[in-house]
Design an enzyme around this catalytic site. Structure first.
Site, PDB file in Angstrom:
ATOM      1  N   LYS A 114       0.846  -1.204   0.000  1.00 13.02           N
ATOM      2  CA  LYS A 114       0.000   0.000   0.000  1.00 13.02           C
ATOM      3  C   LYS A 114       0.878   1.250   0.000  1.00 13.02           C
ATOM      4  O   LYS A 114       1.679   1.449   0.907  1.00 13.02           O
ATOM      5  CB  LYS A 114      -0.895   0.055   1.246  1.00 13.02           C
ATOM      6  CG  LYS A 114      -1.878   1.227   1.153  1.00 13.02           C
ATOM      7  CD  LYS A 114      -2.517   1.580   2.484  1.00 13.02           C
ATOM      8  CE  LYS A 114      -1.780   2.628   3.237  1.00 13.02           C
ATOM      9  NZ  LYS A 114      -1.874   3.997   2.697  1.00 13.02           N
TER      10      LYS A 114
ATOM     11  N   GLU B 161      11.104   0.841   9.332  1.00 13.44           N
ATOM     12  CA  GLU B 161      11.942   2.003   9.007  1.00 13.44           C
ATOM     13  C   GLU B 161      11.159   3.221   9.446  1.00 13.44           C
ATOM     14  O   GLU B 161      10.198   3.613   8.789  1.00 13.44           O
ATOM     15  CB  GLU B 161      12.214   2.065   7.497  1.00 13.44           C
ATOM     16  CG  GLU B 161      12.927   0.853   6.935  1.00 13.44           C
ATOM     17  CD  GLU B 161      14.424   0.837   7.202  1.00 13.44           C
ATOM     18  OE1 GLU B 161      14.917   1.747   7.899  1.00 13.44           O
ATOM     19  OE2 GLU B 161      15.089  -0.096   6.736  1.00 13.44           O
TER      20      GLU B 161
ATOM     21  N   CYS C  36      13.378  11.226   6.196  1.00 16.24           N
ATOM     22  CA  CYS C  36      13.499  10.622   7.530  1.00 16.24           C
ATOM     23  C   CYS C  36      14.886  10.835   8.108  1.00 16.24           C
ATOM     24  O   CYS C  36      15.043  10.994   9.310  1.00 16.24           O
ATOM     25  CB  CYS C  36      13.208   9.135   7.424  1.00 16.24           C
ATOM     26  SG  CYS C  36      14.165   8.334   6.135  1.00 16.24           S
TER      27      CYS C  36
ATOM     28  N   GLU D 212      10.432  15.279  15.506  1.00 14.83           N
ATOM     29  CA  GLU D 212      10.642  15.247  14.058  1.00 14.83           C
ATOM     30  C   GLU D 212       9.680  16.246  13.414  1.00 14.83           C
ATOM     31  O   GLU D 212       8.467  16.122  13.560  1.00 14.83           O
ATOM     32  CB  GLU D 212      10.366  13.831  13.552  1.00 14.83           C
ATOM     33  CG  GLU D 212      10.760  13.648  12.119  1.00 14.83           C
ATOM     34  CD  GLU D 212      10.420  12.264  11.571  1.00 14.83           C
ATOM     35  OE1 GLU D 212       9.364  11.708  11.931  1.00 14.83           O
ATOM     36  OE2 GLU D 212      11.212  11.766  10.762  1.00 14.83           O
TER      37      GLU D 212
HETATM   38  P1  NAP Z   1       2.755   7.564   8.604  1.00 17.40           P
HETATM   39  O1  NAP Z   1       1.673   8.451   8.965  1.00 17.40           O
HETATM   40  O2  NAP Z   1       3.271   6.610   9.615  1.00 17.40           O
HETATM   41  O3  NAP Z   1       2.271   6.771   7.314  1.00 17.40           O
HETATM   42  C1  NAP Z   1       3.065   5.808   6.658  1.00 17.40           C
HETATM   43  C2  NAP Z   1       2.175   4.840   5.942  1.00 17.40           C
HETATM   44  O4  NAP Z   1       1.418   4.092   6.888  1.00 17.40           O
HETATM   45  C3  NAP Z   1       1.161   5.501   5.025  1.00 17.40           C
HETATM   46  O5  NAP Z   1       0.966   4.683   3.894  1.00 17.40           O
HETATM   47  C4  NAP Z   1      -0.067   5.515   5.906  1.00 17.40           C
HETATM   48  O6  NAP Z   1      -1.268   5.635   5.201  1.00 17.40           O
HETATM   49  C5  NAP Z   1       0.032   4.195   6.611  1.00 17.40           C
HETATM   50  N1  NAP Z   1      -0.695   4.080   7.857  1.00 17.40           N
HETATM   51  C6  NAP Z   1      -1.269   5.049   8.620  1.00 17.40           C
HETATM   52  N2  NAP Z   1      -1.835   4.510   9.724  1.00 17.40           N
HETATM   53  C7  NAP Z   1      -1.626   3.172   9.652  1.00 17.40           C
HETATM   54  C8  NAP Z   1      -1.949   2.069  10.493  1.00 17.40           C
HETATM   55  N3  NAP Z   1      -2.607   2.225  11.644  1.00 17.40           N
HETATM   56  N4  NAP Z   1      -1.556   0.825  10.121  1.00 17.40           N
HETATM   57  C9  NAP Z   1      -0.864   0.652   8.990  1.00 17.40           C
HETATM   58  N5  NAP Z   1      -0.534   1.649   8.145  1.00 17.40           N
HETATM   59  C10 NAP Z   1      -0.894   2.896   8.475  1.00 17.40           C
HETATM   60  O7  NAP Z   1       4.013   8.332   8.094  1.00 17.40           O
HETATM   61  P2  NAP Z   1       4.026   9.499   7.015  1.00 17.40           P
HETATM   62  O8  NAP Z   1       3.606  10.725   7.710  1.00 17.40           O
HETATM   63  O9  NAP Z   1       3.327   9.065   5.796  1.00 17.40           O
HETATM   64  O10 NAP Z   1       5.574   9.540   6.643  1.00 17.40           O
HETATM   65  C11 NAP Z   1       6.485  10.260   7.352  1.00 17.40           C
HETATM   66  C12 NAP Z   1       7.215   9.388   8.354  1.00 17.40           C
HETATM   67  O11 NAP Z   1       7.894   8.330   7.680  1.00 17.40           O
HETATM   68  C13 NAP Z   1       8.275  10.155   9.077  1.00 17.40           C
HETATM   69  O12 NAP Z   1       8.219   9.866  10.440  1.00 17.40           O
HETATM   70  C14 NAP Z   1       9.572   9.633   8.450  1.00 17.40           C
HETATM   71  O13 NAP Z   1      10.685   9.761   9.277  1.00 17.40           O
HETATM   72  C15 NAP Z   1       9.232   8.226   8.158  1.00 17.40           C
HETATM   73  N6  NAP Z   1      10.108   7.668   7.123  1.00 17.40           N
HETATM   74  C16 NAP Z   1      11.091   6.782   7.502  1.00 17.40           C
HETATM   75  C17 NAP Z   1      11.951   6.258   6.566  1.00 17.40           C
HETATM   76  C18 NAP Z   1      13.027   5.298   6.974  1.00 17.40           C
HETATM   77  O14 NAP Z   1      13.621   4.682   6.095  1.00 17.40           O
HETATM   78  N7  NAP Z   1      13.295   5.138   8.260  1.00 17.40           N
HETATM   79  C19 NAP Z   1      11.820   6.610   5.228  1.00 17.40           C
HETATM   80  C20 NAP Z   1      10.817   7.517   4.865  1.00 17.40           C
HETATM   81  C21 NAP Z   1       9.972   8.035   5.826  1.00 17.40           C
HETATM   82  P3  NAP Z   1      -1.824   7.069   4.702  1.00 17.40           P
HETATM   83  O15 NAP Z   1      -0.716   8.033   4.700  1.00 17.40           O
HETATM   84  O16 NAP Z   1      -2.289   6.772   3.366  1.00 17.40           O
HETATM   85  O17 NAP Z   1      -2.902   7.452   5.644  1.00 17.40           O
END
Ligand code: NAP
Ligand code: MG
Length: 504
Positions: free
Chosen positions: A209, A283, A317, A414
């Site tokens: 997804k 990650e 990230c 963050e």
């Molecule tokens: P997020 O809110 O955690 O969302 C990530 C993904 O998870 C999205 O596809 C989201 O769907 C989905 N999601 C939301 N709630 C969920 C649940 N309860 N169960 C399963 N999936 C769920 O993160 P984001 O705001 O999109 O991305 C930013 C974050 O990603 C930052 O904290 C960043 O540091 C981290 N990141 C980490 C890395 C790494 O390699 N460590 C790389 C890139 C980003 P929707 O968005 O479609 O609602």
């Protein structure tokens, strides 16, 4: 041709060694004529789910809009998956694993991965434009970084697929089965490549997804998977928001789940899967320290700091969101940074001259705005250049906070936006202590002339990646992943493959 924005005579500042660079008088910036990238992104009005090798309508019949954050215009409709669609995707992935993919020798799987990489290269401009329109990142980044790097991951893993006996020397490896994957919006196509390529090379099949705000390049990649002749069901894409992600993570079929996103959601997933025998890779977030010593080449360091935090609007990230600077050079570095960010171009991401594009969504813009307000309220000193922002769309000026202390929210949380918090240090030990004083541990940067200091720092810093005299450099051969609340497991390199197999 460039035209001069103001009629005033331009005096470019020049720094003399050891002295702060003189202030740049704003308005002296040469303005370029608009230079939008013109390649056709070939968008469809509506994108369906990709299940069992075909585009299928969601069982609910519901769709949601994907908008361009640069101007808030609708780009396309995206299918909203239900739990029944997620189940159909998993049944297809299981059948493909049992009947086709796990039975193919690695050298045959490699051919598909090579084909995907080549087809992505063929359509690189089109994908770069689609990525920029849907996500808001500057075209020069999607064109020069995201798309080529995504292709590089498919090439790299194609190379591994017939050499899997070398992944764990002395042991044999076997695929895990079906894997469920969920990715965020900051590098939609690249995160997709990081997830798909190792899983497929190892012989697993996938249900993935993408993030709700950035599904388009994922569904465009599905077209490439069809063109590459990938057997139906080997890769399935289900789209929607968090509930769809939860359905992907909690389904009984996958033997492994891989998640990239926030620490908050990572913890929810870990809680819900505790006690199962599913393998996991997480990650998660980061709050990296970029550490500059007084013997560092400062102009080079300033470029690295700017690249580390303002690249991709700080939606990274591993962004170097905390700058730890050695006290003797703190003033000089701050002056150079201010000068540098005054000439960053903030605006339409599709323009080839843009350095800082659009913030991915209104929600994210709100989050950045409120954290920045907390920095001001808590007493840090804020600097923003006076650049004009477009009237439509989601934009945020590059922002620097100086006089930050470890207790400030801007030093701990963050922000995931173009915001740099500057702290100072006097000794190596203080730098290490401050850098490690965070719940995260994804990455760090060290700028110094001394090799021995680099080795000491990289040993003591609790970060999955430590860059030395550079920042934000990636390569498919190099494993990436976190310590502490930044997660576990690695992506890329031999280590990344180990997370997609079992040892037999
Ligand atoms: P997020 O809110 O955690 O969302 C990530 C993904 O998870 C999205 O596809 C989201 O769907 C989905 N999601 C939301 N709630 C969920 C649940 N309860 N169960 C399963 N999936 C769920 O993160 P984001 O705001 O999109 O991305 C930013 C974050 O990603 C930052 O904290 C960043 O540091 C981290 N990141 C980490 C890395 C790494 O390699 N460590 C790389 C890139 C980003 P929707 O968005 O479609 O609602
Ligand atoms: Mg969008």
């Amino acid at each position: 041709m460039p035209t001069l924005a103001s009629e005033k005579k331009t005096t470019r500042p020049s720094a003399r060694p050891g002295r702060p660079a003189p202030e740049l008088i704003f308005g002296d910036l040469w303005e370029f004529d608009p230079a939008p990238e013109t390649a056709d992104p070939k968008l469809k009005a509506r994108y369906e789910l990709f299940i069992n090798g075909e585009f299928v309508a969601p069982k609910s019949g519901k769709y949601f809009d994907s908008v361009n954050p640069a101007n808030e215009q609708k780009l396309a409709e995206i299918a909203l998956a239900s739990a029944a669609d997620v189940d159909a995707a998993y049944q297809a992935a299981k059948a493909a694993y049992d009947n086709v993919w796990s039975k193919l020798p690695g050298r045959e799987r490699a051919k598909y991965l090579f084909r995907i990489a080549r087809l992505l290269q063929d359509r690189a401009r089109e994908f770069a434009v689609a990525e920029t329109l849907d996500g808001g990142k500057p075209i020069k980044e999607s064109r020069d970084f995201d798309v080529p790097m995504a292709a590089a991951h498919f090439f790299y893993h194609a190379g591994w697929a017939d050499k899997l006996d070398y992944v764990a020397p002395g042991r044999r490896v076997a695929p895990l089965g079906v894997v469920g994957q969920v990715i965020p919006w900051n590098f939609p196509l690249l995160m997709l490549a990081w997830k798909l390529a190792p899983a497929l090379a190892m012989g697993n099949t996938v249900v993935l997804k993408p993030a709700e705000t950035t599904s388009i390049t994922c569904l465009k990649l599905a077209e490439i998977l069809q063109d590459a002749g990938l057997p139906p069901g080997v890769v399935n894409f289900v789209t929607g928001a968090g509930e769809v992600g939860a359905a992907v993570m909690n389904h009984p079929i996958p033997a492994k789940i891989a998640f990239t996103g926030s620490t908050e959601v990572g913890k929810i997933i870990m809680r819900s899967l505790a006690g199962t025998d599913k393998k996991m890779t997480m990650e998660l977030g980061g709050k990296a320290a970029n550490i500059v010593f007084d013997d560092a080449p400062l102009d080079q360091a300033v470029e690295g700091i700017v690249n580390g935090i303002f690249f991709n609007q700080g939606h990274v990230c591993c962004a170097g969101s905390r700058l730890l600077v050695h006290e003797p050079v703190a003033k000089e570095v701050l002056a150079k940074l201010k000068n540098r960010i005054k000439v960053l171009r903030v605006g339409d991401p599709i323009d080839k001259n843009t350095d800082i594009g659009a913030i991915n969504s209104k929600e994210q813009l709100g989050k950045i705005t409120s954290l920045v307000a907390s920095g001001v309220k808590e007493g840090a000193e804020m600097f923003q250049p006076a650049c004009k922002l477009p009237t439509k769309g989601f934009y945020f000026r590059p922002t620097i906070f100086s006089g930050v202390s470890m207790s400030h929210r801007v030093a701990r949380e963050e922000i995931f936006g173009p915001v740099l918090s500057i702290l100072t240090f006097r000794t190596v030990d203080e730098a290490i202590e401050k850098a490690n004083n965070t719940a995260y541990g994804l990455s760090a940067g060290v700028w110094t002339d001394k090799g021995s200091r680099i080795l000491k720092m990289s040993t003591e810093l609790k970060a999955g990646v430590v860059w030395a005299n550079t920042y934000n450099k990636f390569d498919p051969t190099s494993p990436f992943g976190g310590y502490k609340e930044s997660g576990f497991g690695r992506e890329g390199g031999r280590q990344g493959l180990l997370d997609y197999c079992k040892l037999v």
